[in-house]
Design a protein around this motif. Structure first.
Motif, PDB file in Angstrom:
ATOM      1  N   UNK A  12      69.290  12.699  -9.007  1.00 39.86           N
ATOM      2  CA  UNK A  12      68.027  11.975  -8.798  1.00 39.86           C
ATOM      3  C   UNK A  12      67.574  12.166  -7.360  1.00 39.86           C
ATOM      4  N   UNK A  13      68.523  12.112  -6.432  1.00 37.15           N
ATOM      5  CA  UNK A  13      68.179  12.301  -5.021  1.00 37.15           C
ATOM      6  C   UNK A  13      67.656  13.711  -4.769  1.00 37.15           C
ATOM      7  N   UNK A  14      68.262  14.693  -5.401  1.00 39.29           N
ATOM      8  CA  UNK A  14      67.801  16.073  -5.248  1.00 39.29           C
ATOM      9  C   UNK A  14      66.339  16.192  -5.690  1.00 39.29           C
ATOM     10  N   UNK A  15      66.013  15.538  -6.813  1.00 38.67           N
ATOM     11  CA  UNK A  15      64.634  15.553  -7.292  1.00 38.67           C
ATOM     12  C   UNK A  15      63.692  14.874  -6.310  1.00 38.67           C
ATOM     13  N   UNK A  16      64.146  13.762  -5.693  1.00 42.08           N
ATOM     14  CA  UNK A  16      63.324  13.056  -4.712  1.00 42.08           C
ATOM     15  C   UNK A  16      63.060  13.925  -3.488  1.00 42.08           C
ATOM     16  N   UNK A  17      64.093  14.626  -3.028  1.00 47.09           N
ATOM     17  CA  UNK A  17      63.938  15.499  -1.858  1.00 47.09           C
ATOM     18  C   UNK A  17      62.913  16.588  -2.144  1.00 47.09           C
ATOM     19  N   UNK A  18      62.996  17.163  -3.335  1.00 49.20           N
ATOM     20  CA  UNK A  18      62.038  18.206  -3.720  1.00 49.20           C
ATOM     21  C   UNK A  18      60.623  17.650  -3.776  1.00 49.20           C
ATOM     22  N   UNK A  19      60.478  16.480  -4.396  1.00 53.55           N
ATOM     23  CA  UNK A  19      59.168  15.842  -4.523  1.00 53.55           C
ATOM     24  C   UNK A  19      58.572  15.530  -3.156  1.00 53.55           C
ATOM     25  N   UNK A  20      59.360  14.918  -2.279  1.00 51.69           N
ATOM     26  CA  UNK A  20      58.865  14.541  -0.957  1.00 51.69           C
ATOM     27  C   UNK A  20      58.509  15.772  -0.131  1.00 51.69           C
ATOM     28  N   UNK A  22      57.315  18.520  -1.314  1.00 47.85           N
ATOM     29  CA  UNK A  22      56.032  18.992  -1.820  1.00 47.85           C
ATOM     30  C   UNK A  22      54.882  18.101  -1.343  1.00 47.85           C
ATOM     31  N   UNK A  23      55.109  16.782  -1.335  1.00 47.09           N
ATOM     32  CA  UNK A  23      54.069  15.838  -0.935  1.00 47.09           C
ATOM     33  C   UNK A  23      53.628  16.063   0.504  1.00 47.09           C
ATOM     34  N   UNK A  24      54.616  16.232   1.386  1.00 41.22           N
ATOM     35  CA  UNK A  24      54.304  16.258   2.814  1.00 41.22           C
ATOM     36  C   UNK A  24      54.313  17.650   3.443  1.00 41.22           C
ATOM     37  N   UNK A  25      54.507  18.688   2.635  1.00 44.13           N
ATOM     38  CA  UNK A  25      54.594  20.041   3.191  1.00 44.13           C
ATOM     39  C   UNK A  25      53.325  20.455   3.932  1.00 44.13           C
ATOM     40  N   UNK A  26      52.145  20.167   3.358  1.00 45.30           N
ATOM     41  CA  UNK A  26      50.886  20.552   3.999  1.00 45.30           C
ATOM     42  C   UNK A  26      50.593  19.659   5.203  1.00 45.30           C
ATOM     43  N   UNK A  27      50.801  18.358   5.037  1.00 45.44           N
ATOM     44  CA  UNK A  27      50.517  17.419   6.117  1.00 45.44           C
ATOM     45  C   UNK A  27      51.379  17.690   7.332  1.00 45.44           C
ATOM     46  N   UNK A  28      52.640  18.117   7.099  1.00 47.61           N
ATOM     47  CA  UNK A  28      53.577  18.298   8.195  1.00 47.61           C
ATOM     48  C   UNK A  28      53.673  19.754   8.624  1.00 47.61           C
ATOM     49  N   UNK A 102      58.495   6.184 -13.897  1.00 53.30           N
ATOM     50  CA  UNK A 102      57.198   6.753 -13.544  1.00 53.30           C
ATOM     51  C   UNK A 102      57.304   8.275 -13.506  1.00 53.30           C
ATOM     52  N   UNK A 103      56.274   8.960 -13.953  1.00 52.79           N
ATOM     53  CA  UNK A 103      56.295  10.423 -13.939  1.00 52.79           C
ATOM     54  C   UNK A 103      56.349  10.932 -12.500  1.00 52.79           C
ATOM     55  N   UNK A 104      56.847  12.141 -12.333  1.00 51.16           N
ATOM     56  CA  UNK A 104      56.983  12.734 -10.997  1.00 51.16           C
ATOM     57  C   UNK A 104      55.631  12.804 -10.293  1.00 51.16           C
ATOM     58  N   UNK A 105      54.607  13.242 -10.999  1.00 47.67           N
ATOM     59  CA  UNK A 105      53.286  13.377 -10.380  1.00 47.67           C
ATOM     60  C   UNK A 105      52.731  12.018  -9.946  1.00 47.67           C
ATOM     61  N   UNK A 106      52.898  11.006 -10.784  1.00 50.70           N
ATOM     62  CA  UNK A 106      52.418   9.665 -10.436  1.00 50.70           C
ATOM     63  C   UNK A 106      53.192   9.087  -9.260  1.00 50.70           C
TER      64      UNK A 106
END
Length: 212
Positions: A12-20, A22-28, A102-106
């Motif tokens: 689950x943590x691995x999935x969270x790391x991947x998600x985060x 992706x979320x912040x890659x452009x901003x950072x 909650x879905x990954x995208x949401x």
């Protein structure tokens, strides 16, 4: 930006790391993004804290935020356990609860939107106070019961140790589960482990403050 994740499930943590990521890659793009497993030492630098909460844990004092709270705290929790706002301890009153199903995208969208809101609001100098905190606490008898349960004692053995009958032990156990809205023995054990960790951390914090 520093993000800390406390999650006992490695997958689950691995999935969270991947998600985060992706979320912040452009901003950072022009800054360093650090995502790491939670440890008390990185509390002083975490901008975002992601917590996978055990059932009932959100009703307890979170002493890890005694001296500093991240700008955004996200609590991943089973949908059935999401509490009313008035029941949340002062130390995590601004936590953002997200159901674990909650879905990954949401989930990504919720985290990103709340982070943007936090950034827009800027840093807050609001003080913290434990006065009138709605945290739920344990009676002396409940603490003894918790210790014995975590030590592996059966209800019959607990009764002998506490000098009460077996039915009274079960009544105390049910009262504890009702107090923290736990539904199963599995949830009870998860909660007791979390409560024990928090008690140990809280004692360490306050001993450090006293020595200081």
């Amino acid at each position: 930006m520093n993000i800390s994740i406390r999650c006992p499930d490695n997958m689950y943590q691995f999935g969270l790391v991947t998600l985060l990521g992706e979320i912040f890659s452009l901003e950072m793009a022009q800054q360093k993004l650090r995502i790491e497993r939670y440890h008390p030492k990185n509390m002083t630098t975490a901008d975002i804290m992601i917590l996978k909460l055990s059932p009932g844990e959100h009703y307890l004092c979170h002493a890890e935020f005694y001296t500093r709270s991240p700008r955004l705290i996200v609590g991943l929790i089973e949908r059935e356990h999401i509490p009313a706002r008035g029941e949340i301890p002062t130390c995590i009153r601004k936590i953002v609860f997200i159901p674990q199903d909650t879905s990954v995208s949401q989930m990504g969208e919720v985290i990103k939107q709340h982070w943007l809101s936090v950034k827009k609001a800027g840093l807050s100098s609001e003080g913290r106070s434990c006065l009138h905190c709605p945290q739920k606490t344990f009676t002396a008898q409940q603490r003894q019961l918790i210790f014995l349960l975590l030590s592996g004692f059966t209800s019959k053995q607990i009764g002998i140790h506490m000098h009460i009958c077996h039915k009274t032990v079960l009544a105390h156990r049910r009262a504890l589960m009702n107090k923290f809205r736990l539904r199963t023995d599995c949830e009870l054990l998860q909660f007791l482990a979390a409560a024990q960790d928090k008690r140990a951390y809280s004692m360490g914090i306050h001993q450090g403050v006293s020595r200081g």
